[in-house]
Design a protein around this motif. Structure first.
Motif, PDB file in Angstrom:
ATOM      1  N   ARG A 145       0.848  -1.201   0.000  1.00  0.00           N
ATOM      2  CA  ARG A 145       0.000   0.000   0.000  1.00  0.00           C
ATOM      3  C   ARG A 145       0.884   1.251   0.000  1.00  0.00           C
ATOM      4  N   VAL A 146       0.227   2.388  -0.135  1.00  0.00           N
ATOM      5  CA  VAL A 146       0.925   3.673  -0.038  1.00  0.00           C
ATOM      6  C   VAL A 146       0.853   4.106   1.415  1.00  0.00           C
ATOM      7  N   GLY A 147       2.024   4.354   2.007  1.00  0.00           N
ATOM      8  CA  GLY A 147       2.080   4.740   3.405  1.00  0.00           C
ATOM      9  C   GLY A 147       2.961   5.957   3.595  1.00  0.00           C
ATOM     10  N   LEU A 148       3.461   6.164   4.800  1.00  0.00           N
ATOM     11  CA  LEU A 148       4.281   7.324   5.129  1.00  0.00           C
ATOM     12  C   LEU A 148       5.595   7.334   4.354  1.00  0.00           C
ATOM     13  N   SER A 149       6.122   6.187   4.007  1.00  0.00           N
ATOM     14  CA  SER A 149       7.394   6.101   3.276  1.00  0.00           C
ATOM     15  C   SER A 149       7.187   5.759   1.815  1.00  0.00           C
ATOM     16  N   GLY A 150       6.047   6.044   1.242  1.00  0.00           N
ATOM     17  CA  GLY A 150       5.772   5.754  -0.149  1.00  0.00           C
ATOM     18  C   GLY A 150       5.119   4.385  -0.305  1.00  0.00           C
ATOM     19  N   TYR A 151       5.021   3.986  -1.604  1.00  0.00           N
ATOM     20  CA  TYR A 151       4.388   2.711  -1.894  1.00  0.00           C
ATOM     21  C   TYR A 151       5.358   1.589  -1.552  1.00  0.00           C
ATOM     22  N   ARG A 208       3.780  -3.503   7.287  1.00  0.00           N
ATOM     23  CA  ARG A 208       3.227  -4.308   8.370  1.00  0.00           C
ATOM     24  C   ARG A 208       2.855  -3.299   9.456  1.00  0.00           C
ATOM     25  N   GLY A 209       1.552  -3.065   9.598  1.00  0.00           N
ATOM     26  CA  GLY A 209       1.113  -1.989  10.488  1.00  0.00           C
ATOM     27  C   GLY A 209       1.470  -0.665   9.832  1.00  0.00           C
ATOM     28  N   ASP A 210       2.177   0.211  10.539  1.00  0.00           N
ATOM     29  CA  ASP A 210       2.607   1.494   9.977  1.00  0.00           C
ATOM     30  C   ASP A 210       4.073   1.494   9.579  1.00  0.00           C
ATOM     31  N   THR A 211       4.724   0.349   9.631  1.00  0.00           N
ATOM     32  CA  THR A 211       6.152   0.264   9.341  1.00  0.00           C
ATOM     33  C   THR A 211       6.367  -0.410   7.996  1.00  0.00           C
ATOM     34  N   GLY A 249      12.789  -1.125  -0.293  1.00  0.00           N
ATOM     35  CA  GLY A 249      12.478   0.035  -1.115  1.00  0.00           C
ATOM     36  C   GLY A 249      13.614   0.389  -2.054  1.00  0.00           C
ATOM     37  N   GLN A 250      13.419   1.439  -2.846  1.00  0.00           N
ATOM     38  CA  GLN A 250      14.418   1.932  -3.815  1.00  0.00           C
ATOM     39  C   GLN A 250      14.836   3.334  -3.387  1.00  0.00           C
ATOM     40  N   PRO A 251      16.062   3.728  -3.691  1.00  0.00           N
ATOM     41  CA  PRO A 251      16.510   5.058  -3.285  1.00  0.00           C
ATOM     42  C   PRO A 251      15.720   6.180  -3.929  1.00  0.00           C
ATOM     43  N   ASP A 252      15.125   5.942  -5.107  1.00  0.00           N
ATOM     44  CA  ASP A 252      14.390   7.011  -5.782  1.00  0.00           C
ATOM     45  C   ASP A 252      12.895   6.995  -5.488  1.00  0.00           C
ATOM     46  N   ASP A 253      12.472   6.253  -4.463  1.00  0.00           N
ATOM     47  CA  ASP A 253      11.056   6.246  -4.078  1.00  0.00           C
ATOM     48  C   ASP A 253      10.664   7.602  -3.543  1.00  0.00           C
ATOM     49  N   GLU A 254       9.408   7.949  -3.820  1.00  0.00           N
ATOM     50  CA  GLU A 254       8.896   9.221  -3.290  1.00  0.00           C
ATOM     51  C   GLU A 254       8.586   9.079  -1.816  1.00  0.00           C
ATOM     52  N   ASN A 255       8.825  10.133  -1.051  1.00  0.00           N
ATOM     53  CA  ASN A 255       8.495  10.124   0.379  1.00  0.00           C
ATOM     54  C   ASN A 255       7.227  10.836   0.646  1.00  0.00           C
TER      55      ASN A 255
END
Length: 121
Positions: A97-103, A107-110, A115-121
């Motif tokens: 899902r899309v969460g606080l650290s991107g897509y 697990r929960g909110d973590t 991830g990838q270095p170029d992921d959107e935050n």
């Protein structure tokens, strides 16, 4: 047009006859055993009692075995039920899902995937 046959009970009749033949065969073997024991010098009542003791011992052995097999099955069912019904916070299912650290996989909110270095935050 094909005619429909009615069940005649042939299987039940054959099964009954087979059980009857087996019971008569066992009864003849029992009488032979008693006759053999009497021929060896044992009184007839003692020979008959001895055969009953053997029958009871075999039945007790079968019941003992069946009891422990049933207990083993019961413990296996209880153990599998307990394993399926244990839950903890670590067992919470992860979802994409899309969460606080991107897509990503959360697990929960973590976020739990690297991830990838170029992921959107």
């Amino acid at each position: 047009m094909q005619t429909v046959r009615k069940p005649t009970g042939q299987f039940a009749r054959r099964l009954g006859r087979a059980v009857s033949r087996s019971a008569r065969w066992l009864q003849r073997r029992e009488h032979q055993a008693i006759s053999w024991l009497v021929a060896k010098g044992l009184p007839a009542t003692v020979a008959a009692a001895l055969l009953w003791i053997v029958k009871l011992a075999v039945a007790a052995g079968l019941l003992y075995t069946a009891f422990w097999l049933a207990m083993l099955l019961m413990f296996a069912v209880i153990a599998s039920w307990a394993i399926n019904n244990t839950s903890s916070d670590d067992d919470e299912l992860a979802e994409w899902r899309v969460g606080l650290s991107g897509y990503g996989l959360y697990r929960g909110d973590t976020r739990v995937d690297p991830g990838q270095p170029d992921d959107e935050n």
